[in-house]
Motif scaffolding. Structure first.
Motif, PDB file in Angstrom:
ATOM      1  N   LEU A   1       0.593  -1.339   0.043  1.00 60.79           N
ATOM      2  CA  LEU A   1      -0.189   0.115   0.021  1.00 60.79           C
ATOM      3  C   LEU A   1       0.947   1.170   0.066  1.00 60.79           C
ATOM      4  O   LEU A   1       0.436   2.147  -0.683  1.00 60.79           O
ATOM      5  CB  LEU A   1      -0.939  -0.048   1.408  1.00 60.79           C
ATOM      6  CG  LEU A   1      -1.874  -1.044   1.076  1.00 60.79           C
ATOM      7  CD1 LEU A   1      -2.918  -1.213   2.645  1.00 60.79           C
ATOM      8  CD2 LEU A   1      -3.158  -0.760   0.045  1.00 60.79           C
ATOM      9  N   ARG A   2       1.923   1.262   0.711  1.00 66.43           N
ATOM     10  CA  ARG A   2       2.706   2.359   0.790  1.00 66.43           C
ATOM     11  C   ARG A   2       3.548   2.578  -0.597  1.00 66.43           C
ATOM     12  O   ARG A   2       3.556   3.775  -1.119  1.00 66.43           O
ATOM     13  CB  ARG A   2       4.067   2.170   1.717  1.00 66.43           C
ATOM     14  CG  ARG A   2       3.569   2.304   3.164  1.00 66.43           C
ATOM     15  CD  ARG A   2       4.899   2.103   4.231  1.00 66.43           C
ATOM     16  NE  ARG A   2       4.301   2.122   5.495  1.00 66.43           N
ATOM     17  CZ  ARG A   2       5.086   1.971   6.509  1.00 66.43           C
ATOM     18  NH1 ARG A   2       6.279   1.462   6.228  1.00 66.43           N
ATOM     19  NH2 ARG A   2       4.682   2.055   7.836  1.00 66.43           N
TER      20      ARG A   2
ATOM     21  N   ALA B   1       2.875   6.136  -5.661  1.00 69.40           N
ATOM     22  CA  ALA B   1       2.705   6.020  -6.919  1.00 69.40           C
ATOM     23  C   ALA B   1       1.592   7.137  -7.107  1.00 69.40           C
ATOM     24  O   ALA B   1       1.477   7.920  -8.072  1.00 69.40           O
ATOM     25  CB  ALA B   1       2.372   4.935  -7.527  1.00 69.40           C
ATOM     26  N   ARG B   2       0.445   6.816  -6.425  1.00 66.92           N
ATOM     27  CA  ARG B   2      -0.842   7.712  -6.329  1.00 66.92           C
ATOM     28  C   ARG B   2      -0.360   9.283  -5.840  1.00 66.92           C
ATOM     29  O   ARG B   2      -1.071  10.175  -6.757  1.00 66.92           O
ATOM     30  CB  ARG B   2      -1.916   7.220  -5.457  1.00 66.92           C
ATOM     31  CG  ARG B   2      -2.634   6.018  -5.773  1.00 66.92           C
ATOM     32  CD  ARG B   2      -3.488   5.821  -7.075  1.00 66.92           C
ATOM     33  NE  ARG B   2      -4.095   4.638  -7.159  1.00 66.92           N
ATOM     34  CZ  ARG B   2      -5.092   4.089  -6.781  1.00 66.92           C
ATOM     35  NH1 ARG B   2      -5.876   5.097  -5.759  1.00 66.92           N
ATOM     36  NH2 ARG B   2      -5.460   2.976  -7.209  1.00 66.92           N
ATOM     37  N   ARG B   3       0.493   9.440  -5.079  1.00 66.13           N
ATOM     38  CA  ARG B   3       0.938  10.638  -4.701  1.00 66.13           C
ATOM     39  C   ARG B   3       1.412  11.600  -5.695  1.00 66.13           C
ATOM     40  O   ARG B   3       1.116  12.700  -6.270  1.00 66.13           O
ATOM     41  CB  ARG B   3       1.954  10.615  -3.442  1.00 66.13           C
ATOM     42  CG  ARG B   3       2.047  12.043  -2.768  1.00 66.13           C
ATOM     43  CD  ARG B   3       2.941  11.826  -1.491  1.00 66.13           C
ATOM     44  NE  ARG B   3       1.874  11.294  -0.312  1.00 66.13           N
ATOM     45  CZ  ARG B   3       2.780  10.854   0.580  1.00 66.13           C
ATOM     46  NH1 ARG B   3       3.858  10.732   0.804  1.00 66.13           N
ATOM     47  NH2 ARG B   3       1.852  10.332   1.400  1.00 66.13           N
TER      48      ARG B   3
ATOM     49  N   GLU C   1       0.199  14.738  -7.800  1.00 63.51           N
ATOM     50  CA  GLU C   1       0.986  16.012  -7.819  1.00 63.51           C
ATOM     51  C   GLU C   1       0.792  16.363  -9.348  1.00 63.51           C
ATOM     52  O   GLU C   1       0.751  17.712  -9.730  1.00 63.51           O
ATOM     53  CB  GLU C   1       2.453  15.835  -7.612  1.00 63.51           C
ATOM     54  CG  GLU C   1       2.590  15.618  -6.005  1.00 63.51           C
ATOM     55  CD  GLU C   1       3.803  15.461  -5.673  1.00 63.51           C
ATOM     56  OE1 GLU C   1       4.874  15.316  -6.652  1.00 63.51           O
ATOM     57  OE2 GLU C   1       4.423  15.203  -4.542  1.00 63.51           O
ATOM     58  N   GLU C   2       1.008  15.542 -10.189  1.00 58.92           N
ATOM     59  CA  GLU C   2       0.765  15.697 -11.772  1.00 58.92           C
ATOM     60  C   GLU C   2      -0.616  16.432 -11.968  1.00 58.92           C
ATOM     61  O   GLU C   2      -0.854  17.542 -12.605  1.00 58.92           O
ATOM     62  CB  GLU C   2       0.985  14.610 -12.687  1.00 58.92           C
ATOM     63  CG  GLU C   2       2.303  14.066 -12.564  1.00 58.92           C
ATOM     64  CD  GLU C   2       2.872  12.710 -13.184  1.00 58.92           C
ATOM     65  OE1 GLU C   2       1.494  12.402 -13.730  1.00 58.92           O
ATOM     66  OE2 GLU C   2       3.749  12.227 -13.560  1.00 58.92           O
TER      67      GLU C   2
END
Length: 345
Positions: free
Chosen positions: A263-264, A269-271, A275-276
Motif C-alpha cells: 500500500l505504501r 505512485a498515487r501521490r 501532484e501531476e
C-alpha cells in the motif's frame, strides 16, 4: 492673793507658831471627832462609786422600785465614803501643816495644796466637758443603735417571713418531687418491661437472621467452590486460546506488514499522480479564471450598452410626452396648421 502668798512664804515668830499650832491642834481634834462619827465605808467603796454612774444611766430606762431603791442606797454609800475620805484628807493636811509650822514656820503645804486643787479643778473641768461630749455622743449612738435595732427587728421579721415562705415552698416542691419520683419510677419500670420484651423479640429475630446467614454462607461457600472449579477450567481454556491468538497475531502481523508495504508503494505512485493532476488543475484553473474575467468584462460592456439604450429610450419617451402635452411638432392641432399655412401664403 499677793497678801496670802506673802504670808505663806514669810516665816512666823515663835509666839505666832505656838498660837497657830494650838488652833491647828484644836481643829485636828475636831476633825478626829467628826471622822469617828462617820460610818466606816465598805471595802468595795471604789467599786460602788464606779457603779453609780452606770446605775444612774440605767435608772433612766427602768421604773422598777427595787432598782431605784438600790441606786439610792448606793448613792448614800458613795456620799458617806466621800465624807470619810475628805476627813482623812483634811487630817493629813492638818498634820503636814502642823509639822511645817512647827519646823519652818511657813504655810507652803497650803500653797502647794491650793495649786494642786486648782490644777485638779481644771482637769476636772476638762474631764467634765469631755464627759458631756461623750454623753452627747453616747446619746447619739444610743439613738442610732435604737433605730438600727428597730430596723434589724423589721429585717429579722421580714427574713423570718421569707424563710417561712421558702420553707413552705420547699415542702411543696418536695411533695411534687416525691410524686414525680413515684411517677417516674413506675414509668421507668413499665418502660423497662416493655424494652425487655422488645429486646427478647429482637433477639429472636436476630437469631433467625443469624441462622439464615449461616445457611446462606454454606450455600455461598458451595457456589464459590463451583465457581472456582469453573473459573479454573476457563482459565486453562483461555490460556490455550491466548497461545492460539498469539500465533495468529504473528501470522496476521506479517501478512498485514506485507500489505502495508504494498500500500505504501501504491500511495507513493498515487501521490506522484496526484501532484501531476494538481499541476494540471492549476494550469486549467488559470485558463478558467482568464475566461471568466473576459466574460465578466463582456457582460459589463453589454450591460453598459443596455443602460445607454434604455436611457435614450426614456429620454425619447419623455420628449415625446412633452411634445404631446405642449402640442408641438407633429402633435399640433389641424387648425393651427392651416392658419400657419395661410399666413405663409
Amino acid at each position: 492673793m499677793a497678801g496670802v502668798e506673802r504670808n505663806c512664804t514669810s516665816q512666823l515668830s515663835p509666839q505666832e507658831r505656838s498660837v497657830i499650832l494650838a488652833m491647828l491642834e484644836e481643829y485636828t481634834n475636831a476633825l478626829v471627832i467628826y471622822h469617828n462619827t462617820l460610818e466606816k465605808p465598805a471595802k468595795d467603796v471604789n467599786d460602788i462609786a464606779e457603779c453609780i454612774l452606770f446605775d444612774t444611766e440605767y435608772v433612766r430606762y427602768t421604773n422598777a422600785p427595787d432598782d431605784i431603791a438600790r441606786i439610792e442606797e448606793l448613792k448614800g454609800q458613795a456620799v458617806s465614803a466621800k465624807l470619810h475620805e475628805d476627813s482623812l484628807y483634811l487630817q493629813k493636811i492638818m498634820e503636814d501643816l502642823k509639822d511645817e509650822v512647827r519646823e519652818k514656820g511657813t504655810f507652803e503645804v497650803l500653797t502647794k495644796e491650793v495649786e494642786r486643787l486648782i490644777a485638779q479643778e481644771k482637769e476636772e473641768e476638762t474631764l467634765r466637758l469631755e464627759t458631756e461630749r461623750l454623753e452627747k455622743l453616747a446619746a447619739e449612738l444610743k439613738k442610732t443603735i435604737a433605730e438600727e435595732k428597730i430596723a434589724n427587728e423589721e429585717e429579722k421579721k421580714r427574713i423570718l417571713n421569707a424563710l417561712a415562705e421558702e420553707k413552705r415552698d420547699i415542702e411543696k416542691l418536695k411533695l411534687i418531687a416525691d410524686a414525680e419520683l413515684d411517677y417516674v419510677t413506675a414509668w421507668e419500670a413499665a418502660r423497662y418491661e416493655q424494652n425487655a420484651a422488645r429486646a427478647d423479640m429482637e433477639i429472636e429475630k436476630l437469631e433467625k437472621i443469624l441462622n439464615e446467614c449461616r445457611t446462606r454462607e454454606k450455600n455461598e461457600e458451595r457456589v464459590h467452590n463451583q465457581r472456582t472449579m469453573f473459573l479454573t477450567r476457563d482459565i486453562k481454556s483461555f490460556e490455550e486460546k491466548t497461545r492460539e491468538w498469539e500465533e495468529r497475531y504473528v501470522r496476521e502481523k506479517e501478512m498485514h506488514e506485507k500489505k502495508i508495504r504494498q500500500l505504501r508503494i501504491e500511495i507513493a505512485a498515487r501521490r506522484k499522480e496526484l501532484e501531476e493532476l494538481t499541476e494540471e488543475y492549476h494550469h486549467k484553473q488559470e485558463f478558467i479564471d482568464t475566461c471568466l474575467t473576459e466574460k465578466e468584462a463582456l457582460r459589463k460592456e453589454t450591460e453598459q450598452k443596455e443602460r445607454e439604450r434604455s436611457g435614450a429610450i426614456r429620454i425619447q419617451a419623455w420628449w415625446r410626452g412633452v411634445m404631446v402635452r405642449r402640442k408641438l411638432g407633429p402633435y399640433r392641432p389641424e387648425e393651427k396648421k392651416k392658419r400657419r399655412a395661410k399666413t405663409k401664403k
